[in-house]
Design a protein around this motif. Sequence first.
Motif, mmCIF file in Angstrom:
data_model
loop_
_atom_site.group_PDB
_atom_site.id
_atom_site.type_symbol
_atom_site.label_atom_id
_atom_site.label_comp_id
_atom_site.label_asym_id
_atom_site.label_seq_id
_atom_site.Cartn_x
_atom_site.Cartn_y
_atom_site.Cartn_z
ATOM 1 N N ASP A 1 1.602 -6.549 -16.138
ATOM 2 C CA ASP A 1 1.613 -5.304 -15.374
ATOM 3 C C ASP A 1 1.813 -5.522 -13.877
ATOM 4 O O ASP A 1 1.898 -4.563 -13.123
ATOM 5 C CB ASP A 1 0.289 -4.557 -15.578
ATOM 6 N N TYR A 2 1.859 -6.750 -13.442
ATOM 7 C CA TYR A 2 1.882 -7.069 -12.012
ATOM 8 C C TYR A 2 3.279 -6.915 -11.429
ATOM 9 O O TYR A 2 4.238 -7.507 -11.912
ATOM 10 C CB TYR A 2 1.403 -8.505 -11.816
ATOM 11 N N TRP A 3 3.349 -6.097 -10.372
ATOM 12 C CA TRP A 3 4.616 -5.863 -9.676
ATOM 13 C C TRP A 3 4.519 -6.260 -8.204
ATOM 14 O O TRP A 3 5.144 -5.657 -7.348
ATOM 15 C CB TRP A 3 5.050 -4.416 -9.804
ATOM 16 N N GLY A 4 3.730 -7.255 -7.902
ATOM 17 C CA GLY A 4 3.725 -7.838 -6.568
ATOM 18 C C GLY A 4 2.664 -7.305 -5.629
ATOM 19 O O GLY A 4 1.882 -6.420 -5.954
ATOM 20 N N VAL B 1 -1.572 -4.127 -3.807
ATOM 21 C CA VAL B 1 -1.144 -4.662 -5.092
ATOM 22 C C VAL B 1 -0.506 -3.526 -5.873
ATOM 23 O O VAL B 1 -1.006 -2.398 -5.863
ATOM 24 C CB VAL B 1 -2.346 -5.237 -5.877
ATOM 25 N N GLN B 2 0.603 -3.835 -6.528
ATOM 26 C CA GLN B 2 1.301 -2.841 -7.348
ATOM 27 C C GLN B 2 1.245 -3.302 -8.809
ATOM 28 O O GLN B 2 1.675 -4.396 -9.140
ATOM 29 C CB GLN B 2 2.753 -2.726 -6.878
ATOM 30 N N SER B 3 0.679 -2.425 -9.644
ATOM 31 C CA SER B 3 0.497 -2.742 -11.056
ATOM 32 C C SER B 3 1.089 -1.625 -11.909
ATOM 33 O O SER B 3 0.965 -0.448 -11.576
ATOM 34 C CB SER B 3 -0.996 -2.887 -11.361
ATOM 35 N N THR C 1 12.736 -5.939 -12.162
ATOM 36 C CA THR C 1 13.039 -7.111 -11.345
ATOM 37 C C THR C 1 12.482 -6.872 -9.961
ATOM 38 O O THR C 1 12.129 -5.747 -9.603
ATOM 39 C CB THR C 1 14.562 -7.338 -11.227
ATOM 40 N N THR C 2 12.401 -7.917 -9.163
ATOM 41 C CA THR C 2 11.874 -7.758 -7.808
ATOM 42 C C THR C 2 12.794 -6.898 -6.953
ATOM 43 O O THR C 2 12.392 -6.457 -5.888
ATOM 44 C CB THR C 2 11.657 -9.125 -7.135
ATOM 45 N N ASP C 3 14.023 -6.639 -7.404
ATOM 46 C CA ASP C 3 14.927 -5.778 -6.655
ATOM 47 C C ASP C 3 14.450 -4.334 -6.624
ATOM 48 O O ASP C 3 14.822 -3.589 -5.737
ATOM 49 C CB ASP C 3 16.341 -5.807 -7.264
ATOM 50 N N ASN C 4 13.633 -3.937 -7.608
ATOM 51 C CA ASN C 4 13.178 -2.552 -7.623
ATOM 52 C C ASN C 4 11.654 -2.450 -7.525
ATOM 53 O O ASN C 4 11.057 -1.533 -8.061
ATOM 54 C CB ASN C 4 13.704 -1.819 -8.860
ATOM 55 N N TRP C 5 11.034 -3.365 -6.814
ATOM 56 C CA TRP C 5 9.593 -3.351 -6.590
ATOM 57 C C TRP C 5 9.233 -2.685 -5.267
ATOM 58 O O TRP C 5 8.081 -2.677 -4.885
ATOM 59 C CB TRP C 5 9.036 -4.759 -6.596
ATOM 60 N N GLY C 6 10.187 -2.165 -4.515
ATOM 61 C CA GLY C 6 9.898 -1.594 -3.206
ATOM 62 C C GLY C 6 9.571 -2.698 -2.216
ATOM 63 O O GLY C 6 10.236 -3.725 -2.164
ATOM 64 N N SER C 7 8.507 -2.519 -1.432
ATOM 65 C CA SER C 7 8.087 -3.508 -0.431
ATOM 66 C C SER C 7 7.354 -4.695 -1.041
ATOM 67 O O SER C 7 7.090 -5.679 -0.358
ATOM 68 C CB SER C 7 7.159 -2.844 0.589
#
Length: 132
Positions: free
Chosen positions: A83-86, A98-100, A29-35
């Motif tokens: 795979d996209y994490w924001g 970009v975080q993948s 979830t976006t809660d654990n994507w860091g920045s």
Amino acid sequence: MRRLRRVLLLVCLSLFVILCGCNDSEQLTTDNWGSFTDTSKLYSYDEAYYSIQTIEDDTVIIRLYNSIDDELICEIEPCRSADYWGMVWERDRYAFWVQSGDIGVFCIELADGEWVENWDCERPEYIESRYD
């Protein structure tokens, strides 16, 4: 009969534990994507540019625009949507990260008038990845 009740009770309890999601897998979830975020519209540090993130045909597309006249500057396809994490903009220059899930964290920056990937760029300390 008593033994059958105990067996049924154990089976029911086991099913309850399994169905409640008591396992080791972590949902992303976006809660654990860091920045990083998948917020659709993000601005550069001085709001000269903005990005719009969309998913089309299982691919992430980041479109960069000039804020003055909303002109589309370029489109970047950094990775598959699964795979996209924001992404996140840097605070003091025209660069974003970009975080993948499959290729990691990488920088896309403005260099000589073009937006290019820079795999040698050092990530600023204030940008935290999912793994920090």
